[in-house]
Motif scaffolding. Structure first.
Motif, PDB file in Angstrom:
ATOM      1  N   GLN A 132      -6.055 -40.157 -38.104  1.00 17.97           N
ATOM      2  CA  GLN A 132      -6.102 -41.546 -37.624  1.00 17.97           C
ATOM      3  C   GLN A 132      -7.004 -42.416 -38.497  1.00 17.97           C
ATOM      4  O   GLN A 132      -7.819 -43.201 -38.011  1.00 17.97           O
ATOM      5  N   GLN A 133      -6.836 -42.263 -39.794  1.00 15.90           N
ATOM      6  CA  GLN A 133      -7.502 -43.088 -40.812  1.00 15.90           C
ATOM      7  C   GLN A 133      -9.012 -43.226 -40.587  1.00 15.90           C
ATOM      8  O   GLN A 133      -9.535 -44.326 -40.404  1.00 15.90           O
ATOM      9  N   PRO A 134      -9.764 -42.144 -40.617  1.00 17.17           N
ATOM     10  CA  PRO A 134     -11.211 -42.265 -40.435  1.00 17.17           C
ATOM     11  C   PRO A 134     -11.842 -42.916 -41.661  1.00 17.17           C
ATOM     12  O   PRO A 134     -11.230 -43.018 -42.722  1.00 17.17           O
ATOM     13  N   GLU A 135     -13.071 -43.346 -41.502  1.00 18.70           N
ATOM     14  CA  GLU A 135     -13.782 -43.909 -42.648  1.00 18.70           C
ATOM     15  C   GLU A 135     -13.962 -42.809 -43.676  1.00 18.70           C
ATOM     16  O   GLU A 135     -14.295 -41.678 -43.348  1.00 18.70           O
ATOM     17  N   LYS A 136     -13.783 -43.180 -44.940  1.00 27.62           N
ATOM     18  CA  LYS A 136     -13.814 -42.178 -46.007  1.00 27.62           C
ATOM     19  C   LYS A 136     -15.190 -41.549 -46.155  1.00 27.62           C
ATOM     20  O   LYS A 136     -15.309 -40.427 -46.617  1.00 27.62           O
ATOM     21  N   LYS A 137     -16.246 -42.253 -45.711  1.00 27.48           N
ATOM     22  CA  LYS A 137     -17.580 -41.676 -45.843  1.00 27.48           C
ATOM     23  C   LYS A 137     -17.765 -40.474 -44.901  1.00 27.48           C
ATOM     24  O   LYS A 137     -18.656 -39.668 -45.102  1.00 27.48           O
ATOM     25  N   PHE A 138     -16.908 -40.365 -43.886  1.00 28.42           N
ATOM     26  CA  PHE A 138     -16.989 -39.230 -42.963  1.00 28.42           C
ATOM     27  C   PHE A 138     -16.026 -38.097 -43.335  1.00 28.42           C
ATOM     28  O   PHE A 138     -15.965 -37.093 -42.645  1.00 28.42           O
ATOM     29  N   LEU A 139     -15.279 -38.267 -44.417  1.00 27.74           N
ATOM     30  CA  LEU A 139     -14.319 -37.245 -44.825  1.00 27.74           C
ATOM     31  C   LEU A 139     -14.946 -36.256 -45.812  1.00 27.74           C
ATOM     32  O   LEU A 139     -15.760 -36.642 -46.649  1.00 27.74           O
ATOM     33  N   LYS A 140     -14.522 -35.014 -45.678  1.00 26.35           N
ATOM     34  CA  LYS A 140     -14.964 -33.973 -46.613  1.00 26.35           C
ATOM     35  C   LYS A 140     -13.739 -33.122 -46.937  1.00 26.35           C
ATOM     36  O   LYS A 140     -13.056 -32.638 -46.035  1.00 26.35           O
ATOM     37  N   LEU A 141     -13.471 -32.967 -48.215  1.00 24.68           N
ATOM     38  CA  LEU A 141     -12.317 -32.200 -48.689  1.00 24.68           C
ATOM     39  C   LEU A 141     -12.811 -30.859 -49.229  1.00 24.68           C
ATOM     40  O   LEU A 141     -13.733 -30.825 -50.038  1.00 24.68           O
ATOM     41  N   GLN A 142     -12.188 -29.787 -48.771  1.00 21.74           N
ATOM     42  CA  GLN A 142     -12.543 -28.458 -49.257  1.00 21.74           C
ATOM     43  C   GLN A 142     -11.422 -27.936 -50.142  1.00 21.74           C
ATOM     44  O   GLN A 142     -10.249 -27.943 -49.754  1.00 21.74           O
ATOM     45  N   LEU A 143     -11.802 -27.471 -51.343  1.00 23.31           N
ATOM     46  CA  LEU A 143     -10.856 -26.919 -52.316  1.00 23.31           C
ATOM     47  C   LEU A 143     -11.437 -25.634 -52.897  1.00 23.31           C
ATOM     48  O   LEU A 143     -12.656 -25.427 -52.845  1.00 23.31           O
ATOM     49  N   ASN A 144     -10.579 -24.824 -53.505  1.00 26.89           N
ATOM     50  CA  ASN A 144     -11.128 -23.654 -54.200  1.00 26.89           C
ATOM     51  C   ASN A 144     -11.764 -24.118 -55.510  1.00 26.89           C
ATOM     52  O   ASN A 144     -11.544 -25.244 -55.963  1.00 26.89           O
ATOM     53  N   ALA A 145     -12.575 -23.290 -56.116  1.00 29.56           N
ATOM     54  CA  ALA A 145     -13.382 -23.673 -57.280  1.00 29.56           C
ATOM     55  C   ALA A 145     -12.529 -24.142 -58.456  1.00 29.56           C
ATOM     56  O   ALA A 145     -12.852 -25.156 -59.095  1.00 29.56           O
ATOM     57  N   SER A 146     -11.430 -23.443 -58.738  1.00 25.54           N
ATOM     58  CA  SER A 146     -10.617 -23.833 -59.902  1.00 25.54           C
ATOM     59  C   SER A 146      -9.939 -25.179 -59.673  1.00 25.54           C
ATOM     60  O   SER A 146      -9.771 -25.962 -60.603  1.00 25.54           O
ATOM     61  N   TRP A 147      -9.549 -25.469 -58.451  1.00 28.07           N
ATOM     62  CA  TRP A 147      -8.926 -26.758 -58.158  1.00 28.07           C
ATOM     63  C   TRP A 147      -9.967 -27.871 -58.150  1.00 28.07           C
ATOM     64  O   TRP A 147      -9.685 -28.987 -58.546  1.00 28.07           O
ATOM     65  N   LEU A 148     -11.155 -27.550 -57.678  1.00 26.96           N
ATOM     66  CA  LEU A 148     -12.222 -28.551 -57.623  1.00 26.96           C
ATOM     67  C   LEU A 148     -12.515 -29.092 -59.012  1.00 26.96           C
ATOM     68  O   LEU A 148     -12.708 -30.302 -59.189  1.00 26.96           O
ATOM     69  N   ASN A 149     -12.522 -28.226 -60.001  1.00 25.81           N
ATOM     70  CA  ASN A 149     -12.801 -28.647 -61.381  1.00 25.81           C
ATOM     71  C   ASN A 149     -11.672 -29.504 -61.937  1.00 25.81           C
ATOM     72  O   ASN A 149     -11.899 -30.319 -62.838  1.00 25.81           O
ATOM     73  N   SER A 150     -10.458 -29.347 -61.440  1.00 23.76           N
ATOM     74  CA  SER A 150      -9.313 -30.097 -61.967  1.00 23.76           C
ATOM     75  C   SER A 150      -9.022 -31.370 -61.176  1.00 23.76           C
ATOM     76  O   SER A 150      -8.198 -32.174 -61.597  1.00 23.76           O
ATOM     77  N   PHE A 151      -9.674 -31.549 -60.049  1.00 26.86           N
ATOM     78  CA  PHE A 151      -9.335 -32.661 -59.176  1.00 26.86           C
ATOM     79  C   PHE A 151     -10.464 -33.678 -59.156  1.00 26.86           C
ATOM     80  O   PHE A 151     -11.610 -33.335 -58.894  1.00 26.86           O
ATOM     81  N   ALA A 152     -10.117 -34.903 -59.425  1.00 26.87           N
ATOM     82  CA  ALA A 152     -11.117 -35.971 -59.414  1.00 26.87           C
ATOM     83  C   ALA A 152     -10.859 -36.863 -58.213  1.00 26.87           C
ATOM     84  O   ALA A 152      -9.857 -37.560 -58.144  1.00 26.87           O
TER      85      ALA A 152
END
Length: 193
Positions: A118-138
């Motif tokens: 429901q479109q929360p404020e982006k400051k309250f969002l946290k995205l979890q990724l694996n380490a290899s994806w984290l390095n490739s995702f900006a």
């Protein structure tokens, strides 16, 4: 009394005694035959009852053994099926671990997850990724952290403590019941062994 008079009396008594002994012997023989017949009948009845009990017990043991054998066979089949499903799952995880990040797919998934949150404020969002994806995702407007995921992502609304789990582990977990159904359709029903 003289011996001559006593002798016939003695002979008569001896004859009566012999007759009485023969009668007793015949009565004993008759009673022994009767007891022997009665013993045979009792023995036969006891033997028949024992045979009946043993036959019933043997039938119970046979039934129990057959039930145990069927149960062990079914457990063996289930264990084999579970092993096959687990091997399929492990192989799938191995293949997924080799996948690289599809940035566009992940960006689309994040947008869809934000709608579901429901479109929360982006400051309250946290995205979890694996380490290899984290390095490739900006991602600049959402906090990103490393998670031991196989692939996919988890988006959390930290203010409301809600998350959308799009991890590959979660997706695989949701597919397991379908995999079991397909297994039953394809393998189990057609298996003549």
């Amino acid at each position: 009394m003289s011996d001559e008079k006593l002798q016939p009396l003695l002979n008569q008594l001896n004859q009566k005694l012999i007759a009485r002994l023969e009668a007793i012997e015949q009565e004993c023989q008759s009673q022994m035959s009767s007891l022997e017949e009665e013993s045979k009948k009792e023995f036969k009845a006891a033997a028949d009852k024992m045979k009946e009990n043993n036959t019933r017990h043997l039938a119970q043991l046979k039934s129990s053994a057959l039930r145990d054998a069927r149960m062990l066979r079914q457990e063996s089949i289930w264990n084999c099926e579970r092993d096959c499903i687990n091997q399929t799952q492990v192989r799938c995880q191995q293949l997924l671990a080799q996948k690289t990040l599809d940035k566009q797919y992940l960006a689309n998934w994040i947008k869809e997850a934000q709608v579901r949150l429901q479109q929360p404020e982006k400051k309250f969002l946290k995205l979890q990724l694996n380490a290899s994806w984290l390095n490739s995702f900006a991602q600049k407007d959402i906090a990103v952290e490393v998670s031991p995921l196989l692939g996919g992502a988890i988006l959390k609304d930290t203010a409301r403590h809600i998350e959308i789990d799009g991890s590959w582990e979660q997706r695989m977990e949701l597919l397991i019941p379908e995999l079991w159904q397909r297994w039953k359709q394809v393998v189990s029903e057609n298996n003549q062994n």
